[in-house]
Design a protein around this motif. Sequence first.
Motif, mmCIF file in Angstrom:
data_model
loop_
_atom_site.group_PDB
_atom_site.id
_atom_site.type_symbol
_atom_site.label_atom_id
_atom_site.label_comp_id
_atom_site.label_asym_id
_atom_site.label_seq_id
_atom_site.Cartn_x
_atom_site.Cartn_y
_atom_site.Cartn_z
ATOM 1 N N ASN A 14 -2.180 -12.966 -11.577
ATOM 2 C CA ASN A 14 -3.297 -12.113 -11.144
ATOM 3 C C ASN A 14 -3.133 -11.582 -9.721
ATOM 4 O O ASN A 14 -4.118 -11.283 -9.057
ATOM 5 C CB ASN A 14 -4.646 -12.824 -11.281
ATOM 6 C CG ASN A 14 -5.274 -12.577 -12.625
ATOM 7 O OD1 ASN A 14 -4.863 -11.684 -13.357
ATOM 8 N ND2 ASN A 14 -6.265 -13.372 -12.952
ATOM 9 N N GLN A 15 -1.898 -11.451 -9.261
ATOM 10 C CA GLN A 15 -1.635 -10.938 -7.922
ATOM 11 C C GLN A 15 -1.398 -9.434 -7.965
ATOM 12 O O GLN A 15 -0.648 -8.931 -8.804
ATOM 13 C CB GLN A 15 -0.399 -11.622 -7.314
ATOM 14 C CG GLN A 15 -0.594 -13.105 -7.065
ATOM 15 C CD GLN A 15 -1.654 -13.387 -6.021
ATOM 16 O OE1 GLN A 15 -1.636 -12.826 -4.933
ATOM 17 N NE2 GLN A 15 -2.612 -14.236 -6.366
ATOM 18 N N GLU A 16 -2.040 -8.745 -7.044
ATOM 19 C CA GLU A 16 -1.832 -7.305 -6.924
ATOM 20 C C GLU A 16 -0.437 -7.054 -6.348
ATOM 21 O O GLU A 16 -0.067 -7.619 -5.320
ATOM 22 C CB GLU A 16 -2.907 -6.704 -6.012
ATOM 23 C CG GLU A 16 -2.875 -5.193 -5.959
ATOM 24 C CD GLU A 16 -4.004 -4.620 -5.134
ATOM 25 O OE1 GLU A 16 -4.869 -3.937 -5.713
ATOM 26 O OE2 GLU A 16 -4.018 -4.862 -3.905
ATOM 27 N N ILE A 17 0.342 -6.222 -7.031
ATOM 28 C CA ILE A 17 1.697 -5.886 -6.589
ATOM 29 C C ILE A 17 1.654 -4.701 -5.631
ATOM 30 O O ILE A 17 2.238 -4.731 -4.552
ATOM 31 C CB ILE A 17 2.600 -5.540 -7.794
ATOM 32 C CG1 ILE A 17 2.650 -6.696 -8.786
ATOM 33 C CG2 ILE A 17 4.003 -5.160 -7.316
ATOM 34 C CD1 ILE A 17 3.219 -6.315 -10.146
ATOM 35 N N CYS A 18 0.966 -3.647 -6.049
ATOM 36 C CA CYS A 18 0.877 -2.453 -5.215
ATOM 37 C C CYS A 18 -0.425 -1.726 -5.505
ATOM 38 O O CYS A 18 -1.048 -1.930 -6.540
ATOM 39 C CB CYS A 18 2.076 -1.530 -5.426
ATOM 40 S SG CYS A 18 2.208 -0.855 -7.099
ATOM 41 N N ARG A 19 -0.778 -0.867 -4.543
ATOM 42 C CA ARG A 19 -2.021 -0.099 -4.649
ATOM 43 C C ARG A 19 -1.780 1.275 -4.040
ATOM 44 O O ARG A 19 -1.146 1.398 -2.997
ATOM 45 C CB ARG A 19 -3.140 -0.816 -3.909
ATOM 46 C CG ARG A 19 -4.471 -0.104 -3.962
ATOM 47 C CD ARG A 19 -5.512 -0.867 -3.139
ATOM 48 N NE ARG A 19 -6.803 -0.297 -3.321
ATOM 49 C CZ ARG A 19 -7.691 -0.691 -4.230
ATOM 50 N NH1 ARG A 19 -7.420 -1.697 -5.028
ATOM 51 N NH2 ARG A 19 -8.856 -0.108 -4.332
ATOM 52 N N TYR A 20 -2.318 2.276 -4.702
ATOM 53 C CA TYR A 20 -2.241 3.641 -4.198
ATOM 54 C C TYR A 20 -3.663 4.189 -4.149
ATOM 55 O O TYR A 20 -4.287 4.410 -5.187
ATOM 56 C CB TYR A 20 -1.333 4.476 -5.104
ATOM 57 C CG TYR A 20 -1.340 5.961 -4.846
ATOM 58 C CD1 TYR A 20 -1.412 6.492 -3.562
ATOM 59 C CD2 TYR A 20 -1.245 6.849 -5.905
ATOM 60 C CE1 TYR A 20 -1.408 7.854 -3.343
ATOM 61 C CE2 TYR A 20 -1.227 8.222 -5.702
ATOM 62 C CZ TYR A 20 -1.318 8.716 -4.420
ATOM 63 O OH TYR A 20 -1.314 10.075 -4.211
ATOM 64 N N ASP A 21 -4.192 4.354 -2.924
ATOM 65 C CA ASP A 21 -5.503 4.955 -2.719
ATOM 66 C C ASP A 21 -5.294 6.454 -2.558
ATOM 67 O O ASP A 21 -4.620 6.898 -1.623
ATOM 68 C CB ASP A 21 -6.181 4.365 -1.474
ATOM 69 C CG ASP A 21 -6.579 2.916 -1.673
ATOM 70 O OD1 ASP A 21 -7.159 2.603 -2.727
ATOM 71 O OD2 ASP A 21 -6.300 2.092 -0.781
ATOM 72 N N SER A 43 0.858 -1.176 0.000
ATOM 73 C CA SER A 43 0.000 0.000 0.000
ATOM 74 C C SER A 43 0.901 1.235 0.000
ATOM 75 O O SER A 43 1.717 1.410 0.901
ATOM 76 C CB SER A 43 -0.902 -0.011 1.230
ATOM 77 O OG SER A 43 -1.733 1.124 1.227
ATOM 78 N N LEU A 44 0.763 2.055 -1.028
ATOM 79 C CA LEU A 44 1.622 3.224 -1.194
ATOM 80 C C LEU A 44 0.922 4.497 -0.757
ATOM 81 O O LEU A 44 -0.301 4.608 -0.818
ATOM 82 C CB LEU A 44 2.039 3.363 -2.660
ATOM 83 C CG LEU A 44 2.863 2.225 -3.250
ATOM 84 C CD1 LEU A 44 3.049 2.426 -4.742
ATOM 85 C CD2 LEU A 44 4.206 2.119 -2.556
ATOM 86 N N GLN A 45 1.733 5.461 -0.358
ATOM 87 C CA GLN A 45 1.279 6.809 -0.056
ATOM 88 C C GLN A 45 1.827 7.732 -1.143
ATOM 89 O O GLN A 45 2.784 7.389 -1.846
ATOM 90 C CB GLN A 45 1.799 7.261 1.312
ATOM 91 C CG GLN A 45 1.344 6.384 2.458
ATOM 92 C CD GLN A 45 -0.151 6.418 2.665
ATOM 93 O OE1 GLN A 45 -0.762 7.483 2.640
ATOM 94 N NE2 GLN A 45 -0.761 5.265 2.859
ATOM 95 N N LYS A 46 1.248 8.909 -1.252
ATOM 96 C CA LYS A 46 1.700 9.900 -2.226
ATOM 97 C C LYS A 46 3.210 10.112 -2.094
ATOM 98 O O LYS A 46 3.728 10.305 -1.003
ATOM 99 C CB LYS A 46 0.950 11.212 -1.998
ATOM 100 C CG LYS A 46 1.279 12.291 -2.986
ATOM 101 C CD LYS A 46 0.399 13.509 -2.757
ATOM 102 C CE LYS A 46 0.643 14.557 -3.825
ATOM 103 N NZ LYS A 46 -0.361 15.608 -3.782
ATOM 104 N N GLY A 47 3.894 10.048 -3.241
ATOM 105 C CA GLY A 47 5.332 10.278 -3.273
ATOM 106 C C GLY A 47 6.186 9.041 -3.065
ATOM 107 O O GLY A 47 7.402 9.095 -3.251
#
Length: 194
Positions: free
Chosen positions: A142-149, A4-8
């Motif tokens: 089909n695996q999620e690598i990363c996500r940025y909400d 899970s990523l944050q801005k930047g």
Amino acid sequence: MAISLQKGQKISLSKEAAGLDQVLVGLGWDEVEKKFSLFRKQADIDCDASAFLLKNNQLKGTDDVVYFGNLKHFSGAVSHMGDNLTGAGEGDDEQLVVELQKLPNEYNKVIFVVNIYKAYQRKQSFGNVKNCFIHLIDQRNNQEICRYDISGNYDDCTAMIVGELEKTGNEWHFNAIGEGTQDGSLDELTRRYR
């Protein structure tokens, strides 16, 4: 488990998904509930996802823009999977597939943007949109690598630079950007990279 990523923030795709070639880039959003009006029907918010392919950090021509009007890059490396006119439903609203091995060596970045179609004419902004996200999926499994909400106040923004794939040497990274802009069209957005 997906990162899970944050801005930047930036991650190395080469480390998180060694040997990655085909990556599905899914973008999603939901429209906020419309206010009822007896006098005018409010238009659906039509967000459009696009990809800009950059050479030496610059967009060299219109052929390097993949969007609803140009669904596939001439190299075959980036494909847009179709236009969603309303953002209704669960999950991804628009998707692009990037085949990293097909991308010619002179390209060092793929920028992912979302703009609201006819935002100024319809008096719409990202203040009318919620739950924006971008995520990358390894198509091998089909695996999620990363996500940025994406969170924050984008009430005066009509477009957003969401994230980018960046190549350094032989290594690919994903950068979570989340920068809102007041560009009124896809053409205006492309000028930022010329």
